[in-house]
Design an enzyme around this catalytic site. Structure first.
Site, PDB file in Angstrom:
ATOM      1  N   SER A 261       0.983 -14.699 -13.239  1.00  0.00           N
ATOM      2  CA  SER A 261       0.863 -13.276 -13.576  1.00  0.00           C
ATOM      3  C   SER A 261       1.590 -12.998 -14.889  1.00  0.00           C
ATOM      4  CB  SER A 261       1.510 -12.429 -12.471  1.00  0.00           C
ATOM      5  OG  SER A 261       1.769 -11.130 -12.970  1.00  0.00           O
TER       6      SER A 261
ATOM      7  N   HIS B 224      -3.555 -14.431 -14.357  1.00  0.00           N
ATOM      8  CA  HIS B 224      -3.580 -13.226 -13.514  1.00  0.00           C
ATOM      9  C   HIS B 224      -3.102 -12.055 -14.352  1.00  0.00           C
ATOM     10  CE1 HIS B 224      -3.602 -11.253  -9.554  1.00  0.00           C
ATOM     11  NE2 HIS B 224      -2.529 -10.609  -9.958  1.00  0.00           N
TER      12      HIS B 224
ATOM     13  N   ASP C 224      -2.300  -8.260 -14.408  1.00  0.00           N
ATOM     14  CA  ASP C 224      -2.012  -7.110 -13.529  1.00  0.00           C
ATOM     15  C   ASP C 224      -2.197  -5.805 -14.290  1.00  0.00           C
ATOM     16  OD1 ASP C 224       0.453  -9.045 -11.889  1.00  0.00           O
ATOM     17  OD2 ASP C 224      -1.324  -8.157 -10.971  1.00  0.00           O
TER      18      ASP C 224
ATOM     19  N   MET D  47      -2.161  -1.850 -14.161  1.00  0.00           N
ATOM     20  CA  MET D  47      -1.576  -0.793 -13.338  1.00  0.00           C
ATOM     21  C   MET D  47      -1.696   0.546 -14.076  1.00  0.00           C
ATOM     22  SD  MET D  47       1.882  -2.708 -12.106  1.00  0.00           S
ATOM     23  CE  MET D  47       1.829  -4.348 -11.402  1.00  0.00           C
TER      24      MET D  47
ATOM     25  N   HIS E  34      -6.551  -8.125 -11.915  1.00  0.00           N
ATOM     26  CA  HIS E  34      -6.180  -7.403 -10.678  1.00  0.00           C
ATOM     27  C   HIS E  34      -6.045  -5.927 -11.022  1.00  0.00           C
ATOM     28  CE1 HIS E  34      -2.866  -6.879  -7.352  1.00  0.00           C
ATOM     29  NE2 HIS E  34      -3.962  -6.176  -7.104  1.00  0.00           N
TER      30      HIS E  34
ATOM     31  N   MET F 195      -5.105  -2.509 -10.250  1.00  0.00           N
ATOM     32  CA  MET F 195      -4.347  -1.613  -9.380  1.00  0.00           C
ATOM     33  C   MET F 195      -4.478  -0.212  -9.975  1.00  0.00           C
ATOM     34  SD  MET F 195      -1.142  -4.171  -8.786  1.00  0.00           S
ATOM     35  CE  MET F 195      -1.557  -5.140 -10.227  1.00  0.00           C
TER      36      MET F 195
ATOM     37  N   MET G 157      -1.955  -9.286  -0.770  1.00  0.00           N
ATOM     38  CA  MET G 157      -0.686  -8.858  -1.365  1.00  0.00           C
ATOM     39  C   MET G 157       0.451  -9.197  -0.416  1.00  0.00           C
ATOM     40  SD  MET G 157      -1.559  -7.821  -4.270  1.00  0.00           S
ATOM     41  CE  MET G 157       0.092  -7.340  -4.782  1.00  0.00           C
TER      42      MET G 157
ATOM     43  N   ASP H 197      -0.409 -13.014  -3.577  1.00  0.00           N
ATOM     44  CA  ASP H 197       0.142 -12.395  -4.783  1.00  0.00           C
ATOM     45  C   ASP H 197       1.386 -11.569  -4.451  1.00  0.00           C
ATOM     46  OD1 ASP H 197      -1.355 -10.018  -7.152  1.00  0.00           O
ATOM     47  OD2 ASP H 197       0.572 -11.046  -7.108  1.00  0.00           O
TER      48      ASP H 197
HETATM   49  C1  DX5 Z   1       2.510  -6.879  -8.176  1.00  0.00           C
HETATM   50  C2  DX5 Z   1       1.556  -7.802  -8.887  1.00  0.00           C
HETATM   51  C3  DX5 Z   1       1.884  -9.271  -8.700  1.00  0.00           C
HETATM   52  C4  DX5 Z   1       3.242  -9.612  -9.170  1.00  0.00           C
HETATM   53  C5  DX5 Z   1       3.540 -11.063  -9.036  1.00  0.00           C
HETATM   54  O1  DX5 Z   1       1.921  -5.625  -8.071  1.00  0.00           O
HETATM   55  O2  DX5 Z   1       0.259  -7.612  -8.388  1.00  0.00           O
HETATM   56  O3  DX5 Z   1       0.933 -10.050  -9.420  1.00  0.00           O
HETATM   57  O4  DX5 Z   1       3.372  -9.234 -10.501  1.00  0.00           O
HETATM   58  O5  DX5 Z   1       4.740 -11.257  -9.668  1.00  0.00           O
HETATM   59  P1  DX5 Z   1       5.957 -11.985  -8.933  1.00  0.00           P
HETATM   60  O6  DX5 Z   1       5.499 -13.418  -8.790  1.00  0.00           O
HETATM   61  O7  DX5 Z   1       7.116 -11.810  -9.872  1.00  0.00           O
HETATM   62  O8  DX5 Z   1       6.153 -11.305  -7.623  1.00  0.00           O
HETATM   63 ZN    ZN Z   2      -1.422  -9.054  -9.105  1.00  0.00          ZN
END
Ligand code: DX5
Ligand code: ZN
Length: 219
Positions: A9, A34, A36, A38, A67, A69, A138, A176
């Protein structure tokens, strides 16, 4: 024995050097990246969007495991497909019509991922198992890297793996959140075949990405 894939990620990367960080991940043996996304609405954090993904696309040929979110998600899916996403993962709670959003991702020629938060039951997506390429479990409440792995999701992974094997589905099971050297084996034994990790890959062993990815792969 199914090969374990690692999807680092970039949430834990140096955001001022994202292109170079992606190259470091590729050189370190990442199978995909990955990303993320948000929106500060679906989750209490804000990261990057299509313009950044578009520029990062030039730094690697590795699949972008995006991903989302974000909510509402449906009207933005096309933007991420055009920016270079290869897998587009959405949360069921973020769309009014999951079937329509799944079809939309497929029509755009992308792989479909659906993500289940720790409190979301498998049941809500069971009618779509044959349409989905990847189920993202998750193991933290989404929004931040560096959180603690929630072992209670192992039961959900095992349940999903049993359904997958018994009914011959071929979706990937990706986990994840909070994955580290102590729990990665548990996630794999439960049935995951793709591990997402941010903190462990970027921070452990003085940031030796290759060593950290190799260690997770050897779980
Ligand atoms: C959280 C993300 C994950 C997270 C993983 O909302 O979807 O991908 O960043 O990071 P670590 O491995 O630091 O938990
Ligand atoms: Zn993620």
């Amino acid at each position: 024995m199914k090969k374990i894939k690692i999807s680092p990620s970039i949430l834990s990367a140096d955001f001022s050097q994202l292109g170079n960080e992606i190259k470091r991940l590729e050189d370190g043996g990442a199978d995909m990246i990955h990303v993320d996304v948000m929106d500060g609405h679906f989750v209490p954090n804000l990261t990057i969007g299509p313009p950044v993904i578009k520029t990062l696309r030039n730094y690697t040929k590795l699949p972008f495991d995006v991903h989302l979110m974000i909510a509402p998600v449906h009207k933005y899916i096309k933007n991420y497909a055009e920016a270079g996403a290869d897998i587009i993962t959405i949360h069921p709670e973020a769309t009014d019509d999951l079937k329509e959003s799944i079809n939309h991702i497929k029509e755009l020629g992308k792989k479909v991922g659906v993500s289940l938060n720790p409190n979301t039951k498998i049941d809500i997506i069971k009618e779509f198992f044959s349409e989905i390429n990847l189920i993202l479990i998750m193991s933290v409440h989404p929004g931040f890297g560096g959180q603690k792995f929630m072992p209670e999701v192992l039961v959900k992974i095992k349940e999903l793996k049993k359904i997958k094997d018994q009914q011959n589905f071929n979706f990937d099971i990706e986990v994840d959140g909070g994955i580290n050297f102590d729990n990665s084996k548990l996630a794999i034994e439960a049935g995951a075949n793709i591990l997402v990790s941010g903190t462990t890959i970027f921070k452990n062993n003085n940031g030796n990405i290759k060593k950290n990815i190799d260690t997770l792969k050897a779980s």
